[in-house]
Design an enzyme around this catalytic site. Sequence first.
Site, PDB file in Angstrom:
ATOM      1  N   ASP A 165     -98.033 -18.397 131.826  1.00  0.00           N
ATOM      2  CA  ASP A 165     -99.202 -19.076 131.264  1.00  0.00           C
ATOM      3  C   ASP A 165    -100.281 -19.271 132.340  1.00  0.00           C
ATOM      4  OD1 ASP A 165    -100.699 -20.405 129.375  1.00  0.00           O
ATOM      5  OD2 ASP A 165     -99.177 -21.906 128.912  1.00  0.00           O
ATOM      6  N   ASP A 194    -103.451 -19.791 120.982  1.00  0.00           N
ATOM      7  CA  ASP A 194    -102.825 -21.087 120.719  1.00  0.00           C
ATOM      8  C   ASP A 194    -103.039 -21.490 119.273  1.00  0.00           C
ATOM      9  OD1 ASP A 194    -101.680 -21.542 123.113  1.00  0.00           O
ATOM     10  OD2 ASP A 194    -103.071 -23.078 123.791  1.00  0.00           O
TER      11      ASP A 194
HETATM   12  C1  DGJ Z   1    -100.711 -23.130 126.580  1.00  0.00           C
HETATM   13  C2  DGJ Z   1     -99.942 -22.097 125.825  1.00  0.00           C
HETATM   14  O1  DGJ Z   1    -100.792 -21.212 125.175  1.00  0.00           O
HETATM   15  C3  DGJ Z   1     -99.003 -22.806 124.849  1.00  0.00           C
HETATM   16  O2  DGJ Z   1     -98.356 -21.867 124.051  1.00  0.00           O
HETATM   17  C4  DGJ Z   1     -98.043 -23.628 125.645  1.00  0.00           C
HETATM   18  O3  DGJ Z   1     -97.237 -22.790 126.422  1.00  0.00           O
HETATM   19  C5  DGJ Z   1     -98.791 -24.605 126.512  1.00  0.00           C
HETATM   20  N1  DGJ Z   1     -99.797 -23.967 127.313  1.00  0.00           N
HETATM   21  C6  DGJ Z   1     -97.845 -25.352 127.409  1.00  0.00           C
HETATM   22  O4  DGJ Z   1     -98.491 -26.165 128.286  1.00  0.00           O
END
Ligand code: DGJ
Length: 730
Positions: free
Chosen positions: A478, A548
């Site tokens: 991430d 997201d």
């Molecule tokens: C952003 C990601 O896109 C989410 O899927 C998740 O992993 C969060 N960060 C966790 O902090």
Amino acid sequence: MGIIYDEEYKVFHLQTPGSSYCMQIIRDGYLGHLYWGKRIAVYRNSLPFDYIDRGFSPNPDPADRSFSLDNLPQEYPGYGNGDFGFPAYQAGQSNGSEICDLRYSAHRIYAGKPKLPGLPSTYIELDKEADTLELVLEDHLTGLQVTLIYTVFNELDAIARSVQFNNKGTGSLSLQRALSASIDFRDDGYDILTFYGSHTNERNIARRPLMPGIQSAESRRGASSPQQNPFLALLRPGADEDNGEVYALSLVYSGNFIAQAEVQQYRTTRVSIGINPFGFSWKLAPGGEFQTPETVLVYSGQGLGGMSRVFNKLYRTRLCRGKFRDAERPVLINNWEATYFGFDEDKITEIASAGKALGMELFVLDDGWFGKRDNDLSSLGDWTVDNRKLPGGLNSLVQRITGMDMQFGLWFEPEMVSPDSELYRNHPDWCLHVADRPRTVGRNQLVLDLSRQDVCDYIAGAMGDILSSAPITYVKWDMNRHLTEIGSALLPAERQRETGHRYILGLYSILERLTSSFPEVLFESCSSGGGRYDAGMLYYMPQTWASDNTDAVSRLKIQYGNSMVYPAVSMGAHVSGVPNHQVSRSTPLGTRAHVAMSGNLGYELDLTQLSPEEKIHVKSQVALYKEIRPLIQFGDFYRILSPFEGNETAWAFVSADQSEAVLAFFRVLSQPGERVPILKCKGLNPAYVYRHHETCQVYGGDELMYAGLTLPVLTGDYASLFWRFSRVEG
Ligand code: DGJ
């Protein structure tokens, strides 16, 4: 041979199966751009340069007022001696000048494709798959040598371009810009297509007619970003999904970029793509070398659909690498939207066990398993397990999950550090920063300085230790903020503007180390979703968490937009709970699955809370996906109805041999007075006969594509259909 050099006319003719790209060495060694477009069998100088004496244009030869760089279509233009367009390069010299004058010096044509040192790029497996031309240009005064590298794929309508700079002189040079490609089109009769968006709203499509002056997509955020994407296409105004000419450029790079078109005074158009010159420079000492990222050029005579199928196939088969390139990807269950930071070993095991019972293959433990991370205020950088949540350590949890015959995957955010972390307390200078300036946080975190070798070593070491400590077969990588105060404690003042690019080179070097040390691990990239969904990352990590935003309706646009360039197998797509956590919409479970099954399927909700009926439904979704997975993940993708143009979306997946297809249809809102719902498939073989799995009816491929199917009456909002067709003899 895909590259022909005509000695008489001094023309280089690059040929793919369907396209031609021609350049010419003209008087005094200038390199002019002749043509890019539909394939020409033999180029016989049909489009010579138009030498006209134009008022206001400077002339390098006082005796010839018809020759001016101001009007000459060029292959790699500079600035300062007659061309006033957007330059492809600029090299500052010790006397303060940035003028260079590149002329042809040599060339080399060979079978194969070179690797780009330290950078991601498309590749070949056998030399016969591609031919390469290296064209060397030189500025005699400074000794700057510029090698334009072109690789022509023999079976795909794609040409890869990049540029290498070498300082063969005795003085230092300072590259102020070093683009990967520049192309001068002879007219301005095009639309321009780029992507735009934001967090949870990635990859919207913007198409508009070219206007005089500059129009661009770019990033100054240190990452390719959700706001724009390193891609640009010019389309003839009538070109659509299936017909017409499209000229597309995609940059294999994950940092600051520029992709732009400049309509110039005589209605010619200069297209440029590469590292964004904004905030960039690179010191080239004598003997020094600089390699630009690669850009991929695709010409399509079959509209955007034709363009996408070339990018999708090239990136799936000759950009993505490793064991997972050709492997079916596991159906995963991720705990993020189920628990966020609040979990313990038992809760995780319950979710994983519920996933196993429903046919899922991989459990992914998301953020919150390390340091003291109960929220986003702390612990990034401290990659040691939180024994409060996982008292038996990571290995105990992993054993419980793998013991139920599920794979285990783990979340990291390796490029970041929380100010509240042991790492930051021990190494406050390890983050990007500028002396005496405040350090701007984003999501309460700072960005590690990946231009530093010690920082890269730490990240690779810490992650390597965790990956070696337990049987982990998947990593979610991430990256949740953009870069500010882009400066490094280790670089001298004159190299500070190198930090952004050095960061990306450091990132690539860590990824190269980890992916080669752990070839059994599937890496998925993520940047708050699709914030760094680019060809550079796909070279190391063959899938990307697309957004997201897990709402099925929002995802129609996000996945449709991504499909323009990136293959379905690279698109992480999850079924999540309702009301949706990002937009509060409640959509049917079937529709959520049909959208997610159009990519790389996963689930992201608390499976232990599903009703018995929902469990049956989910189990059948997973079973269906496993059956059609090769088709979805490795088939050809056809867009049929655009979510950007109406209430309905449709697309199809067709296997390479055209014997299997899936047709997906989505209607967002139920409305009065709807059109007669006929849907025409694409990509089938007109001579084949297909059986519709759901009704067992038999249809010709021609019928399905030309007459189309009448859809059943759909009730309610957010309705969907997901139909399978298989070839039958007949
Ligand atoms: C952003 C990601 O896109 C989410 O899927 C998740 O992993 C969060 N960060 C966790 O902090």
